[in-house]
Structure formats: structure tokens, C-alpha cells
Motif scaffolding. Structure first.
Motif, mmCIF file in Angstrom:
data_model
loop_
_atom_site.group_PDB
_atom_site.id
_atom_site.type_symbol
_atom_site.label_atom_id
_atom_site.label_comp_id
_atom_site.label_asym_id
_atom_site.label_seq_id
_atom_site.Cartn_x
_atom_site.Cartn_y
_atom_site.Cartn_z
ATOM 1 N N VAL A 1 0.882 -1.124 0.278
ATOM 2 C CA VAL A 1 0.232 0.316 0.158
ATOM 3 C C VAL A 1 0.928 1.091 -0.061
ATOM 4 O O VAL A 1 1.501 1.576 1.088
ATOM 5 C CB VAL A 1 -0.642 -0.250 0.908
ATOM 6 N N GLY A 2 0.600 2.126 -0.782
ATOM 7 C CA GLY A 2 1.287 3.378 -1.340
ATOM 8 C C GLY A 2 2.774 3.400 -2.090
ATOM 9 O O GLY A 2 3.586 2.608 -1.517
ATOM 10 N N PRO A 3 2.580 4.665 -2.383
ATOM 11 C CA PRO A 3 3.569 4.244 -3.754
ATOM 12 C C PRO A 3 4.554 5.132 -3.294
ATOM 13 O O PRO A 3 5.891 4.367 -3.256
ATOM 14 C CB PRO A 3 2.678 5.513 -5.112
ATOM 15 N N ARG A 4 4.931 4.874 -1.953
ATOM 16 C CA ARG A 4 5.310 6.212 -2.138
ATOM 17 C C ARG A 4 6.591 5.142 -0.570
ATOM 18 O O ARG A 4 7.852 4.269 -1.153
ATOM 19 C CB ARG A 4 5.896 6.628 -0.517
ATOM 20 N N ALA A 5 6.187 3.819 -0.044
ATOM 21 C CA ALA A 5 6.943 2.994 0.986
ATOM 22 C C ALA A 5 7.003 1.649 -0.964
ATOM 23 O O ALA A 5 7.702 1.285 -0.556
ATOM 24 C CB ALA A 5 5.589 1.917 1.486
ATOM 25 N N ALA B 1 7.794 5.022 8.373
ATOM 26 C CA ALA B 1 6.621 4.469 7.838
ATOM 27 C C ALA B 1 6.322 6.028 8.828
ATOM 28 O O ALA B 1 6.490 6.181 10.445
ATOM 29 C CB ALA B 1 5.963 3.548 8.638
ATOM 30 N N ASN B 2 5.191 7.146 8.534
ATOM 31 C CA ASN B 2 4.980 7.980 9.413
ATOM 32 C C ASN B 2 3.910 8.307 8.616
ATOM 33 O O ASN B 2 3.093 9.919 9.237
ATOM 34 C CB ASN B 2 5.675 9.392 9.643
ATOM 35 N N ASP B 3 3.269 8.307 7.968
ATOM 36 C CA ASP B 3 2.007 8.908 7.076
ATOM 37 C C ASP B 3 0.486 7.385 7.076
ATOM 38 O O ASP B 3 1.009 7.174 7.869
ATOM 39 C CB ASP B 3 1.953 9.287 6.128
ATOM 40 N N LEU B 4 -0.319 7.878 6.629
ATOM 41 C CA LEU B 4 -1.721 6.631 6.516
ATOM 42 C C LEU B 4 -0.792 5.386 5.772
ATOM 43 O O LEU B 4 -2.107 4.685 6.348
ATOM 44 C CB LEU B 4 -3.019 7.769 6.262
ATOM 45 N N SER B 5 -0.401 5.401 5.273
ATOM 46 C CA SER B 5 0.180 4.188 4.522
ATOM 47 C C SER B 5 0.435 3.436 5.682
ATOM 48 O O SER B 5 0.463 2.186 5.900
ATOM 49 C CB SER B 5 0.876 3.601 3.795
ATOM 50 N N PHE C 1 -6.481 9.436 2.295
ATOM 51 C CA PHE C 1 -5.609 8.760 1.547
ATOM 52 C C PHE C 1 -6.447 7.863 0.883
ATOM 53 O O PHE C 1 -7.266 7.097 0.955
ATOM 54 C CB PHE C 1 -4.782 8.613 2.606
ATOM 55 N N PHE C 2 -5.790 8.277 -1.018
ATOM 56 C CA PHE C 2 -6.422 6.331 -1.224
ATOM 57 C C PHE C 2 -5.272 6.712 -1.883
ATOM 58 O O PHE C 2 -4.526 7.374 -2.766
ATOM 59 C CB PHE C 2 -7.533 7.105 -2.426
ATOM 60 N N ASN C 3 -5.658 5.389 -2.477
ATOM 61 C CA ASN C 3 -4.137 4.537 -2.587
ATOM 62 C C ASN C 3 -4.859 3.140 -4.379
ATOM 63 O O ASN C 3 -5.819 2.561 -3.877
ATOM 64 C CB ASN C 3 -3.336 3.550 -2.023
ATOM 65 N N HIS C 4 -4.408 3.540 -5.361
ATOM 66 C CA HIS C 4 -5.326 2.089 -6.077
ATOM 67 C C HIS C 4 -3.901 1.317 -7.029
ATOM 68 O O HIS C 4 -2.962 2.303 -7.488
ATOM 69 C CB HIS C 4 -5.950 3.403 -7.795
ATOM 70 N N VAL D 1 3.858 -3.494 -12.377
ATOM 71 C CA VAL D 1 3.127 -2.640 -11.543
ATOM 72 C C VAL D 1 2.924 -1.721 -11.302
ATOM 73 O O VAL D 1 4.334 -1.351 -11.122
ATOM 74 C CB VAL D 1 2.275 -4.028 -9.889
ATOM 75 N N HIS D 2 1.504 -0.583 -11.872
ATOM 76 C CA HIS D 2 1.747 0.639 -10.970
ATOM 77 C C HIS D 2 0.675 0.737 -9.387
ATOM 78 O O HIS D 2 -0.103 0.102 -9.777
ATOM 79 C CB HIS D 2 1.483 1.417 -12.553
ATOM 80 N N TYR D 3 1.664 1.881 -9.328
ATOM 81 C CA TYR D 3 0.857 1.957 -8.228
ATOM 82 C C TYR D 3 0.379 3.585 -8.313
ATOM 83 O O TYR D 3 1.490 4.362 -8.568
ATOM 84 C CB TYR D 3 1.486 2.531 -6.796
ATOM 85 N N PHE D 4 -0.822 4.631 -7.590
ATOM 86 C CA PHE D 4 -0.635 5.119 -7.699
ATOM 87 C C PHE D 4 -1.685 5.811 -6.548
ATOM 88 O O PHE D 4 -2.518 5.254 -5.489
ATOM 89 C CB PHE D 4 -1.779 5.781 -8.633
ATOM 90 N N SER D 5 -1.429 7.549 -5.777
ATOM 91 C CA SER D 5 -2.203 7.488 -4.821
ATOM 92 C C SER D 5 -2.560 8.991 -5.078
ATOM 93 O O SER D 5 -1.567 9.599 -4.953
ATOM 94 C CB SER D 5 -1.630 7.224 -3.407
#
Length: 337
Positions: free
Chosen positions: A39-43, A54-58, A76-79, A328-332
Motif C-alpha cells: 500500500v502506498g507508492p512512497r513505500a 512509516a509516518n503517514d496513513l500507509s 489517503f486513497f491508493n490504487h 505493476v503501477h501504484y498511484f495515490s
């Protein structure tokens, strides 16, 4: 304070001990496998090395204790575009309650397009359609017990379905994070995810009707006996630090050791460069040293822009190489206010 340190050390030792106890892979033997999708493009852009960052909603996915460092209201929304037209969507909200801690809630939905029902008698389709998917809904609580030590917990409900069958379960996630004032704040963390009940499919599709010969058209109803399966339990232990923090530049390096209950152990590593906390560039490598893995190189970018000092808008993207399974592609999208 001594008891808190003992708790943290215990969780770290459990994670590393488990990481050396598994000899054979058990791939495909757990239920609710969608819970393993990051979960989360940052991670993900940092190669999944996010336990101590980790320090956000993910954080609710990687390490619930990271939510304790979220001092704002946030959504936060992740796809994720997964393989074979499968999709995973994750939405979360969180709020800091002064003097109490941080609370949050999330929903994780795994879905795919409907498919034709096929049988041996009708290999081209019976005219019926079926769907399959899963959902996890949970709540989080995290708190800084001291200036340097945080804990966090998730409680979640999990459900999977396929056609007329479904399975449900409950799970607990827990995490700790300890900050040491060296190297621009060295962080050591550990977490356990998906510790909970087994799941077993039930529904009308396991019903088989047998005609009994010579009884005048009588029938016997029988059911296929199905097994119960564990959830995809995951131990993580990680270290991270802002190794460069000068002026408007920051570079964070992180490394995680992971141990799943259905695969071999592995190392995730990655880093994030940030300019003025506005533009972020990330790269990493996932599942290093893991046998029979298709995962590998990851990278990502992000733009965090403040609008009229009232809200911080966050847009992030990540790419993950899956070898023979392509990519695989992640967007948030997120907003902090």
C-alpha cells in the motif's frame, strides 16, 4: 521505560528468529492473499523498506506505530493495477487527538472484472457470470509513549468471495518504533501483520446433489469438505535514517528484514530523496535474496504541494518490476489538513 524497551526488543527478536526458522516455501497456502499487496507508492518506491520510515496513513499497512507521528488530519486513497486486470484500492483517514494519540480507519478492496462460468459440458460458457474479490476493513490506534518510543495497533475484519462462496476472518496488526538521536534520527522498528483467525470458504457452491438409483427419483444432498487456511502472517523488522539532511535536501535510507509464513525470508532496501519536502524521488529493491521471487527493482516519484497554507496535497506514483509477470503501477492521492 525498561518494560517498553523489553517489549520492543522482544518483537525484534521474534521477527529475526522467525526469519531463520523456515526451510520450505508454502506459497499459495494462505487465505486473503490480497493482504500482501503493498500500500502506498512512497513505500513501494522504496522497495517496501518502510517499517522504520512509516509516518503517514500507509503506516497502517506497514507498521501501525508509524501513525503516532501523524499530528494532522489526513485522508489517503491508493490504487494498484495488479495482474490480469485485477485491481486493489485502499482508502484511509486519520486524526490526531492531543493527549490521547492518533486514530485511523481504512478499507482495502480487491476486485476484478466478472468472468464467464465454464463447465466441462459448456467450455465456452453457460451464460452465467461470476465475480471474485476481497475486502479488509480496520481501525487503528497509535501513541507515542515517550519522545522516542511509539506503539500502534490495527484491528480488522477480512472477507473474500468467489461466485456464491465466501470466507471471513479477523486479524490484529501491531508495531513498535524506537528513535535514537544519531544520524539525524536513527529509527528501529518491528511489526507483525495479519495475526488472526483462519478462513474457510462456505456457500452453496460446495453443495452436490446425487440421484439415488432405484429409489423412485430420490436425491441425496452432500457437501464438499473444504479446509481452513491461515492468513498471510508477516513479520517485519527495519532500520532507517535520514543520512543526509542539509538545507532543502534530505535523503532517507532504509532496510527491512521480512519473514512471511508462506514464503522464504527476504531483505527489502531503498531510499528517498526529498527537495524542500515538495519533490520526492525514490528507488529500491524488493525481495532481495528471496528464493523463487519475481519481484525486484522499484522506483517512484511524488509531489507534495501546500495550497494556501490550509492543506497539503500529495500525489505519488511507483513502478515495481515483477519479472515474467511484467510490472505493476501504484498511484495515490492524499490531503493533509
Amino acid at each position: 521505560m525498561k518494560s517498553l524497551n523489553k517489549l520492543f526488543i522482544f518483537l525484534v527478536l521474534v521477527a529475526f528468529t522467525a526469519a531463520h526458522s523456515q526451510e520450505l516455501t508454502k506459497s499459495g497456502t494462505t487465505a486473503a492473499s490480497f493482504l500482501k499487496i503493498g500500500v502506498g507508492p512512497r513505500a513501494v518506491g522504496m522497495g517496501g523498506a518502510f517499517t522504520a520510515t512509516a509516518n503517514d496513513l500507509s503506516s497502517m499497512y506497514w507498521n501501525p506505530a508509524g501513525m503516532a507521528m501523524n499530528y494532522n488530519n489526513e485522508a489517503f486513497f491508493n490504487h494498484v493495477d495488479w495482474f490480469a486486470d485485477m485491481k486493489c484500492d485502499y482508502a484511509a483517514i486519520g486524526s490526531h487527538l492531543p493527549g490521547i494519540g492518533t486514530v485511523g480507519a481504512f478499507v482495502n478492496v480487491f476486485s476484478m472484472d466478472e468472468m464467464n462460468v465454464r463447465t466441462l459440458e459448456a467450455p465456452e460458457g453457460t451464460g452465467e457470470r461470476f465475480s471474485a474479490g476481497g475486502i479488509a476493513i480496520g481501525v487503528n490506534f497509535a501513541r507515542e509513549l515517550t519522545d522516542n518510543f511509539s506503539i500502534g495497533f490495527n484491528v480488522k475484519y477480512i472477507s473474500e468471495h468467489i461466485w456464491h462462496m465466501s470466507a471471513t476472518g479477523f486479524a490484529l496488526d501491531a508495531g513498535t518504533m524506537y528513535k535514537i538521536p544519531v544520524l539525524n534520527e536513527l529509527r528501529i522498528a518491528a511489526s507483525i501483520s495479519n495475526f488472526g483467525t483462519k478462513m474457510k470458504m462456505t456457500g452453496r457452491d460446495i453443495l452436490i446433489v446425487h440421484a439415488v438409483n432405484g429409489t423412485g427419483g430420490n436425491y441425496i444432498n452432500t457437501e464438499i469438505q473444504l479446509d481452513s487456511y491461515d492468513l498471510p502472517l508477516m513479520f517485519r523488522a527495519g532500520v532507517a535514517a535520514d543520512v543526509i539532511k542539509y538545507g532543502e535536501s534530505r535523503f532517507t535510507a532504509a532496510i527491512d528484514a521480512i519473514h512471511p509464513n508462506d514464503h522464504y525470508e527476504a531483505i527489502n532496501c531503498g531510499g528517498e530523496y526529498s527537495w524542500n519536502d515538495i519533490i520526492m524521488v525514490r528507488a529500491g529493491y524488493k525481495s532481495l535474496f528471496q528464493k523463487e521471487s519475481e519481484e525486484g527493482v522499484t522506483f517512484g516519484v511524488g509531489i507534495h504541494y501546500r495550497v494556501m497554507s490550509a492543506a497539503l496535497l500529495k500525489v505519488d506514483y511507483a513502478y515495481e518490476d515483477f519479472g515474467r509477470l511484467t510490472s505493476v503501477h501504484y498511484f495515490s492521492f492524499g490531503v493533509k489538513f
